[in-house]
Design a protein around this motif. Structure first.
Motif, PDB file in Angstrom:
ATOM      1  N   GLY A 113       0.803  -1.186   0.000  1.00  0.00           N
ATOM      2  CA  GLY A 113       0.000   0.000   0.000  1.00  0.00           C
ATOM      3  C   GLY A 113       0.846   1.251   0.000  1.00  0.00           C
ATOM      4  O   GLY A 113       2.040   1.233   0.250  1.00  0.00           O
ATOM      5  N   ALA A 114       0.227   2.336  -0.284  1.00  0.00           N
ATOM      6  CA  ALA A 114       0.893   3.630  -0.366  1.00  0.00           C
ATOM      7  C   ALA A 114       1.151   4.195   1.032  1.00  0.00           C
ATOM      8  O   ALA A 114       0.300   4.117   1.912  1.00  0.00           O
ATOM      9  N   THR A 115       2.328   4.751   1.223  1.00  0.00           N
ATOM     10  CA  THR A 115       2.652   5.405   2.485  1.00  0.00           C
ATOM     11  C   THR A 115       1.821   6.670   2.644  1.00  0.00           C
ATOM     12  O   THR A 115       1.266   6.931   3.703  1.00  0.00           O
ATOM     13  N   LEU A 116       1.742   7.459   1.583  1.00  0.00           N
ATOM     14  CA  LEU A 116       0.981   8.704   1.601  1.00  0.00           C
ATOM     15  C   LEU A 116      -0.242   8.579   0.704  1.00  0.00           C
ATOM     16  O   LEU A 116      -0.244   7.791  -0.244  1.00  0.00           O
ATOM     17  N   VAL A 117      -1.248   9.378   0.992  1.00  0.00           N
ATOM     18  CA  VAL A 117      -2.349   9.543   0.054  1.00  0.00           C
ATOM     19  C   VAL A 117      -1.729  10.006  -1.257  1.00  0.00           C
ATOM     20  O   VAL A 117      -0.804  10.827  -1.257  1.00  0.00           O
ATOM     21  N   ALA A 118      -2.206   9.489  -2.370  1.00  0.00           N
ATOM     22  CA  ALA A 118      -1.677   9.876  -3.676  1.00  0.00           C
ATOM     23  C   ALA A 118      -2.812  10.406  -4.536  1.00  0.00           C
ATOM     24  O   ALA A 118      -3.844   9.741  -4.687  1.00  0.00           O
ATOM     25  N   ILE A 119      -2.628  11.608  -5.056  1.00  0.00           N
ATOM     26  CA  ILE A 119      -3.620  12.206  -5.950  1.00  0.00           C
ATOM     27  C   ILE A 119      -2.924  12.607  -7.242  1.00  0.00           C
ATOM     28  O   ILE A 119      -1.722  12.858  -7.262  1.00  0.00           O
ATOM     29  N   ASN A 120      -3.705  12.655  -8.310  1.00  0.00           N
ATOM     30  CA  ASN A 120      -3.128  13.073  -9.582  1.00  0.00           C
ATOM     31  C   ASN A 120      -3.239  14.595  -9.747  1.00  0.00           C
ATOM     32  O   ASN A 120      -3.920  15.264  -8.967  1.00  0.00           O
ATOM     33  N   THR A 121      -2.545  15.107 -10.746  1.00  0.00           N
ATOM     34  CA  THR A 121      -2.495  16.563 -10.934  1.00  0.00           C
ATOM     35  C   THR A 121      -3.870  17.150 -11.241  1.00  0.00           C
ATOM     36  O   THR A 121      -4.172  18.268 -10.824  1.00  0.00           O
ATOM     37  N   SER A 122      -4.730  16.402 -11.937  1.00  0.00           N
ATOM     38  CA  SER A 122      -6.084  16.906 -12.224  1.00  0.00           C
ATOM     39  C   SER A 122      -6.866  17.117 -10.938  1.00  0.00           C
ATOM     40  O   SER A 122      -7.536  18.138 -10.766  1.00  0.00           O
ATOM     41  N   THR A 123      -6.777  16.158 -10.028  1.00  0.00           N
ATOM     42  CA  THR A 123      -7.463  16.290  -8.738  1.00  0.00           C
ATOM     43  C   THR A 123      -6.875  17.450  -7.947  1.00  0.00           C
ATOM     44  O   THR A 123      -7.615  18.233  -7.345  1.00  0.00           O
ATOM     45  N   ALA A 124      -5.552  17.549  -7.938  1.00  0.00           N
ATOM     46  CA  ALA A 124      -4.901  18.643  -7.203  1.00  0.00           C
ATOM     47  C   ALA A 124      -5.412  19.995  -7.693  1.00  0.00           C
ATOM     48  O   ALA A 124      -5.763  20.864  -6.884  1.00  0.00           O
ATOM     49  N   ARG A 125      -5.459  20.183  -8.989  1.00  0.00           N
ATOM     50  CA  ARG A 125      -5.966  21.453  -9.550  1.00  0.00           C
ATOM     51  C   ARG A 125      -7.417  21.677  -9.149  1.00  0.00           C
ATOM     52  O   ARG A 125      -7.808  22.784  -8.776  1.00  0.00           O
ATOM     53  N   ARG A 126      -8.233  20.626  -9.226  1.00  0.00           N
ATOM     54  CA  ARG A 126      -9.662  20.745  -8.917  1.00  0.00           C
ATOM     55  C   ARG A 126      -9.904  21.165  -7.467  1.00  0.00           C
ATOM     56  O   ARG A 126     -10.860  21.879  -7.166  1.00  0.00           O
ATOM     57  N   VAL A 148       1.455  14.302  -5.016  1.00  0.00           N
ATOM     58  CA  VAL A 148       0.779  14.568  -6.278  1.00  0.00           C
ATOM     59  C   VAL A 148       1.651  13.995  -7.390  1.00  0.00           C
ATOM     60  O   VAL A 148       2.847  14.260  -7.448  1.00  0.00           O
ATOM     61  N   LEU A 149       1.036  13.190  -8.251  1.00  0.00           N
ATOM     62  CA  LEU A 149       1.718  12.587  -9.385  1.00  0.00           C
ATOM     63  C   LEU A 149       1.027  12.999 -10.677  1.00  0.00           C
ATOM     64  O   LEU A 149      -0.170  13.299 -10.675  1.00  0.00           O
ATOM     65  N   ASP A 150       1.770  12.965 -11.743  1.00  0.00           N
ATOM     66  CA  ASP A 150       1.239  13.291 -13.061  1.00  0.00           C
ATOM     67  C   ASP A 150       0.066  12.368 -13.403  1.00  0.00           C
ATOM     68  O   ASP A 150       0.067  11.190 -13.031  1.00  0.00           O
ATOM     69  N   ASP A 151      -0.915  12.893 -14.112  1.00  0.00           N
ATOM     70  CA  ASP A 151      -2.096  12.117 -14.495  1.00  0.00           C
ATOM     71  C   ASP A 151      -1.736  10.836 -15.249  1.00  0.00           C
ATOM     72  O   ASP A 151      -2.421   9.831 -15.122  1.00  0.00           O
ATOM     73  N   ARG A 152      -0.668  10.871 -16.047  1.00  0.00           N
ATOM     74  CA  ARG A 152      -0.282   9.681 -16.821  1.00  0.00           C
ATOM     75  C   ARG A 152       0.236   8.568 -15.912  1.00  0.00           C
ATOM     76  O   ARG A 152       0.130   7.402 -16.247  1.00  0.00           O
ATOM     77  N   ALA A 153       0.773   8.930 -14.754  1.00  0.00           N
ATOM     78  CA  ALA A 153       1.304   7.940 -13.818  1.00  0.00           C
ATOM     79  C   ALA A 153       0.259   7.467 -12.824  1.00  0.00           C
ATOM     80  O   ALA A 153       0.368   6.368 -12.281  1.00  0.00           O
ATOM     81  N   LEU A 154      -0.735   8.289 -12.557  1.00  0.00           N
ATOM     82  CA  LEU A 154      -1.754   7.954 -11.553  1.00  0.00           C
ATOM     83  C   LEU A 154      -3.125   8.338 -12.098  1.00  0.00           C
ATOM     84  O   LEU A 154      -3.491   9.511 -12.115  1.00  0.00           O
ATOM     85  N   GLN A 155      -3.860   7.358 -12.533  1.00  0.00           N
ATOM     86  CA  GLN A 155      -5.165   7.628 -13.135  1.00  0.00           C
ATOM     87  C   GLN A 155      -6.288   7.688 -12.114  1.00  0.00           C
ATOM     88  O   GLN A 155      -7.320   8.285 -12.355  1.00  0.00           O
ATOM     89  N   THR A 156      -6.074   7.058 -10.952  1.00  0.00           N
ATOM     90  CA  THR A 156      -7.070   7.100  -9.885  1.00  0.00           C
ATOM     91  C   THR A 156      -6.367   7.446  -8.581  1.00  0.00           C
ATOM     92  O   THR A 156      -5.207   7.076  -8.384  1.00  0.00           O
ATOM     93  N   ASN A 157      -7.015   8.155  -7.713  1.00  0.00           N
ATOM     94  CA  ASN A 157      -6.416   8.563  -6.446  1.00  0.00           C
ATOM     95  C   ASN A 157      -6.366   7.376  -5.481  1.00  0.00           C
ATOM     96  O   ASN A 157      -7.197   6.474  -5.548  1.00  0.00           O
ATOM     97  N   LEU A 158      -5.360   7.386  -4.589  1.00  0.00           N
ATOM     98  CA  LEU A 158      -5.153   6.274  -3.671  1.00  0.00           C
ATOM     99  C   LEU A 158      -5.231   6.739  -2.223  1.00  0.00           C
ATOM    100  O   LEU A 158      -4.668   7.775  -1.870  1.00  0.00           O
ATOM    101  N   ILE A 159      -5.895   5.963  -1.391  1.00  0.00           N
ATOM    102  CA  ILE A 159      -5.906   6.220   0.044  1.00  0.00           C
ATOM    103  C   ILE A 159      -4.621   5.631   0.606  1.00  0.00           C
ATOM    104  O   ILE A 159      -4.384   4.437   0.465  1.00  0.00           O
ATOM    105  N   GLY A 160      -3.807   6.442   1.228  1.00  0.00           N
ATOM    106  CA  GLY A 160      -2.547   5.960   1.786  1.00  0.00           C
ATOM    107  C   GLY A 160      -2.587   5.899   3.303  1.00  0.00           C
ATOM    108  O   GLY A 160      -3.556   6.302   3.956  1.00  0.00           O
ATOM    109  N   MET A 161      -1.492   5.407   3.846  1.00  0.00           N
ATOM    110  CA  MET A 161      -1.388   5.255   5.293  1.00  0.00           C
ATOM    111  C   MET A 161      -1.414   6.602   6.019  1.00  0.00           C
ATOM    112  O   MET A 161      -1.797   6.654   7.187  1.00  0.00           O
ATOM    113  N   SER A 162      -1.034   7.692   5.354  1.00  0.00           N
ATOM    114  CA  SER A 162      -1.096   9.001   6.013  1.00  0.00           C
ATOM    115  C   SER A 162      -2.530   9.352   6.409  1.00  0.00           C
ATOM    116  O   SER A 162      -2.751  10.146   7.324  1.00  0.00           O
TER     117      SER A 162
END
Length: 92
Positions: A1-14, A59-73
């Motif tokens: 699992g992800a250590t941190l919550v991971a969001i893509n750049t589109s979500t970050a902008r929104r 925050v990761l580029d949209d091409r690398a992360l298409q869906t947001n992830l719930i992380g341990m943070s």
């Protein structure tokens, strides 16, 4: 699992997070290989009725992360989390 919550750049902008290219200064390993990410702090993260303040995320580029992830943070700040009957159970 992800250590941190991971969001893509589109979500970050929104949600109002403005990033510069120089903010993407952390190297992270993903299923698709290594990529640069920006680490941010989310003032508030809510999933259904579960709400946590000041959650560290990347925050990761949209091409690398298409869906947001719930992380341990996020998850480690809950009273309980588990997979039950194919569903994720969150208890605050």
């Amino acid at each position: 699992g992800a250590t941190l919550v991971a969001i893509n750049t589109s979500t970050a902008r929104r949600i109002g997070i403005s990033l510069n290219p120089s903010d993407f200064n952390r190297q992270v390993s993903t299923a698709n290989g290594a990529i640069k990410a920006a680490v941010v702090s989310l003032d508030h993260l809510q999933i259904g009725k579960i709400s946590v303040d000041n959650v560290q995320a990347m925050v990761l580029d949209d091409r690398a992360l298409q869906t947001n992830l719930i992380g341990m943070s996020f998850l480690q700040r809950l009273q309980k989390y588990q997979v039950q009957d194919g569903a994720l159970l969150l208890v605050q």
